[in-house]
Design an enzyme around this catalytic site. Structure first.
Site, PDB file in Angstrom:
ATOM      1  N   GLY A 150      37.752  37.783  37.432  1.00 40.25           N
ATOM      2  CA  GLY A 150      36.419  38.200  37.427  1.00 40.25           C
ATOM      3  C   GLY A 150      36.377  39.825  37.222  1.00 40.25           C
TER       4      GLY A 150
ATOM      5  N   ASN B  59      42.851  35.900  33.640  1.00 45.41           N
ATOM      6  CA  ASN B  59      44.053  35.211  33.829  1.00 45.41           C
ATOM      7  C   ASN B  59      44.145  34.004  34.737  1.00 45.41           C
ATOM      8  OD1 ASN B  59      43.350  36.745  35.946  1.00 45.41           O
ATOM      9  ND2 ASN B  59      45.371  36.912  36.707  1.00 45.41           N
ATOM     10  N   GLU B  60      42.961  33.393  34.871  1.00 44.09           N
ATOM     11  CA  GLU B  60      42.519  32.011  35.498  1.00 44.09           C
ATOM     12  C   GLU B  60      43.556  31.125  35.499  1.00 44.09           C
ATOM     13  OE1 GLU B  60      40.456  33.936  34.057  1.00 44.09           O
ATOM     14  OE2 GLU B  60      38.662  34.034  35.483  1.00 44.09           O
TER      15      GLU B  60
ATOM     16  N   LEU C   7      37.615  37.916  41.409  1.00 45.31           N
ATOM     17  CA  LEU C   7      36.884  37.302  42.718  1.00 45.31           C
ATOM     18  C   LEU C   7      38.146  37.327  43.892  1.00 45.31           C
ATOM     19  CD1 LEU C   7      35.103  34.527  40.837  1.00 45.31           C
ATOM     20  CD2 LEU C   7      34.519  36.845  41.261  1.00 45.31           C
TER      21      LEU C   7
HETATM   22  C1  LIG Z   1      36.422  27.300  38.627  1.00 38.62           C
HETATM   23  C2  LIG Z   1      37.022  28.413  39.146  1.00 38.62           C
HETATM   24  C3  LIG Z   1      36.816  29.669  38.567  1.00 38.62           C
HETATM   25  C4  LIG Z   1      37.037  30.860  39.528  1.00 38.62           C
HETATM   26  C5  LIG Z   1      37.101  32.210  38.870  1.00 38.62           C
HETATM   27  C6  LIG Z   1      38.062  33.119  39.510  1.00 38.62           C
HETATM   28  C7  LIG Z   1      38.224  34.347  38.810  1.00 38.62           C
HETATM   29  C8  LIG Z   1      38.979  35.314  39.350  1.00 38.62           C
HETATM   30  O1  LIG Z   1      38.600  36.571  39.310  1.00 38.62           O
HETATM   31  S1  LIG Z   1      40.380  34.885  40.446  1.00 38.62           S
HETATM   32  C9  LIG Z   1      41.100  36.147  40.933  1.00 38.62           C
HETATM   33  C10 LIG Z   1      42.163  36.407  40.074  1.00 38.62           C
HETATM   34  N1  LIG Z   1      42.997  37.885  40.211  1.00 38.62           N
HETATM   35  C11 LIG Z   1      44.041  38.110  40.324  1.00 38.62           C
HETATM   36  O2  LIG Z   1      45.045  37.272  39.858  1.00 38.62           O
HETATM   37  C12 LIG Z   1      44.804  39.216  40.718  1.00 38.62           C
HETATM   38  C13 LIG Z   1      45.599  39.155  41.953  1.00 38.62           C
HETATM   39  N2  LIG Z   1      46.070  40.324  42.304  1.00 38.62           N
HETATM   40  C14 LIG Z   1      47.105  41.105  41.954  1.00 38.62           C
HETATM   41  O3  LIG Z   1      47.530  40.677  40.816  1.00 38.62           O
HETATM   42  C15 LIG Z   1      47.533  42.459  42.656  1.00 38.62           C
HETATM   43  O4  LIG Z   1      47.061  42.353  43.849  1.00 38.62           O
HETATM   44  C16 LIG Z   1      46.988  43.329  41.949  1.00 38.62           C
HETATM   45  C17 LIG Z   1      47.678  43.703  40.478  1.00 38.62           C
HETATM   46  C18 LIG Z   1      45.389  43.555  41.496  1.00 38.62           C
HETATM   47  C19 LIG Z   1      47.210  44.963  42.601  1.00 38.62           C
HETATM   48  O5  LIG Z   1      48.645  44.820  43.075  1.00 38.62           O
HETATM   49  P1  LIG Z   1      49.173  45.836  44.287  1.00 38.62           P
HETATM   50  O6  LIG Z   1      50.559  45.470  44.542  1.00 38.62           O
HETATM   51  O7  LIG Z   1      48.617  47.260  44.111  1.00 38.62           O
HETATM   52  O8  LIG Z   1      48.394  45.079  45.562  1.00 38.62           O
HETATM   53  P2  LIG Z   1      48.799  43.880  46.293  1.00 38.62           P
HETATM   54  O9  LIG Z   1      49.819  44.050  47.403  1.00 38.62           O
HETATM   55  O10 LIG Z   1      49.059  42.855  45.243  1.00 38.62           O
HETATM   56  O11 LIG Z   1      47.378  43.473  46.984  1.00 38.62           O
HETATM   57  C20 LIG Z   1      46.792  44.137  48.177  1.00 38.62           C
HETATM   58  C21 LIG Z   1      46.257  43.014  49.305  1.00 38.62           C
HETATM   59  O12 LIG Z   1      45.068  42.585  48.369  1.00 38.62           O
HETATM   60  C22 LIG Z   1      45.292  41.062  48.390  1.00 38.62           C
HETATM   61  N3  LIG Z   1      44.743  40.712  47.166  1.00 38.62           N
HETATM   62  C23 LIG Z   1      45.002  40.875  45.797  1.00 38.62           C
HETATM   63  N4  LIG Z   1      44.146  40.294  44.736  1.00 38.62           N
HETATM   64  C24 LIG Z   1      43.295  39.730  45.633  1.00 38.62           C
HETATM   65  C25 LIG Z   1      42.210  38.877  45.275  1.00 38.62           C
HETATM   66  N5  LIG Z   1      41.787  38.735  43.919  1.00 38.62           N
HETATM   67  N6  LIG Z   1      41.455  38.207  46.544  1.00 38.62           N
HETATM   68  C26 LIG Z   1      41.876  38.449  47.586  1.00 38.62           C
HETATM   69  N7  LIG Z   1      42.711  39.306  47.955  1.00 38.62           N
HETATM   70  C27 LIG Z   1      43.709  39.927  47.085  1.00 38.62           C
HETATM   71  C28 LIG Z   1      46.663  40.959  48.368  1.00 38.62           C
HETATM   72  O13 LIG Z   1      47.084  39.616  48.763  1.00 38.62           O
HETATM   73  C29 LIG Z   1      47.277  41.919  49.445  1.00 38.62           C
HETATM   74  O14 LIG Z   1      46.658  41.512  50.793  1.00 38.62           O
HETATM   75  P3  LIG Z   1      47.848  41.788  52.066  1.00 38.62           P
HETATM   76  O15 LIG Z   1      47.585  43.255  52.305  1.00 38.62           O
HETATM   77  O16 LIG Z   1      46.997  41.094  53.110  1.00 38.62           O
HETATM   78  O17 LIG Z   1      48.835  41.180  51.692  1.00 38.62           O
END
Ligand SMILES: CCCC/C=C/CC(=O)SCCNC(=O)CCNC(=O)[C@H](O)C(C)(C)COP(=O)(O)OP(=O)(O)OC[C@H]1O[C@@H](n2cnc3c(N)ncnc32)[C@H](O)[C@@H]1OP(=O)(O)O
Length: 243
Positions: free
Chosen positions: A94, A118-119, A49
């Protein structure tokens, strides 16, 4: 269906809506019987998400966003099409839910391509229907441990716990998904669809019965100062990783 929302296929409201429209189009066209869900972003299936949709916005936005997340899960989970995911990258929260909603999962054999719910690592809690979907896939004990610890499983472990059905070399992930599809399409469609519904409807019905309450819970939870702070800290950590 190739997901393309660079850089990380985060499930923003706009992207969720796009996915929903694409799914609806395929479902309403009788020429289509199956979907292979994969990613067009190198090394990333989905970052889950979109944290920007859950950070610093107002309650109306949170409610609209959560309704779209629910809708996407319900549509994928109950789709009458055969849905196979060809997971060609890391796949968090998500994004993992989306893969778990498919009928079959093929994962590329690359130790970087971990997947899981991994929430808890973000200080948030996987909702009951995320949990139910995981339990239905890997069983209660594995889900309990995985959810509490926020585990992201590398391919060999994902296969071992049953989170994915097959692990193949990276260049074979799509062809393996296509080969698997043949077996699913050989089954009489009505029998397979009704059996899928028999297996999945009770899980989906739990959310359908409590949909509004689930939205209200989400809005209340995500609006809390402590949760907003935890999400900001997590986003900051992601950004700092680069420096
Ligand atoms: C009751 C509440 C329940 C709510 C449920 C939620 C479920 C979810 O899905 S929460 C989201 C969980 N996701 C994560 O923990 C993943 C986070 N991201 C990462 O670990 C890494 O980005 C990656 C392994 C997927 C990729 O790594 P990579 O080195 O290739 O890229 P990055 O430099 O980390 O990211 C690029 C860019 O994208 C932004 N970003 C990463 N993930 C998210 C995201 N989930 N939402 C929004 N933005 C995200 C990251 O901050 C970078 O942004 P900038 O380029 O501006 O620095």
């Amino acid at each position: 269906m190739k997901m393309r929302n660079p850089p990380v296929n985060s499930l923003s409201l706009e992207f969720l809506t796009e996915l929903l429209i694409s799914l609806e189009k395929l479902e309403s066209d009788k020429a289509f019987h199956a979907i292979i869900l994969t990613s067009d972003c190198p090394g990333i299936f989905s970052a889950g998400l979109d944290l920007m949709e859950m950070c610093g916005r107002d309650p109306t936005h949170y409610a609209e966003y959560w309704k779209a997340v629910q809708e996407l899960w319900l549509r994928f989970y109950l789709s009458h099409l055969v849905v196979i995911s060809a997971i060609n990258g890391v796949n968090a929260a998500g994004g993992c839910l989306l893969a778990l909603s498919c009928d079959y999962r093929v994962l590329a054999d690359n130790p970087k391509y971990a997947m899981g719910l991994n929430e808890t690592l973000l200080g948030i809690i996987a909702p009951f229907w995320f949990k139910d979907t995981l339990v239905n896939t890997v069983g209660h004990r594995t889900a309990e441990r995985a959810l509490q610890l926020g585990l992201l499983f590398p391919p060999a472990e994902a296969l071992q716990v049953g989170m994915v059905d097959k692990v193949v070399p990276e260049d074979q992930v799509l062809s393996a998904a296509r080969s698997e599809l043949a077996q699913w399409l050989a089954i009489p469609g009505h029998a397979r669809q009704l059996t899928k519904s028999l297996m999945r409807k009770p899980t989906a019905d739990r959310l359908l019965k409590e949909r509004d309450a689930d939205i209200q819970n989400f809005v209340r939870f995500i609006s809390r100062d402590a949760i907003q702070k935890a999400l900001r800290v997590y986003l900051e950590k992601l950004k700092q990783k680069k420096t």
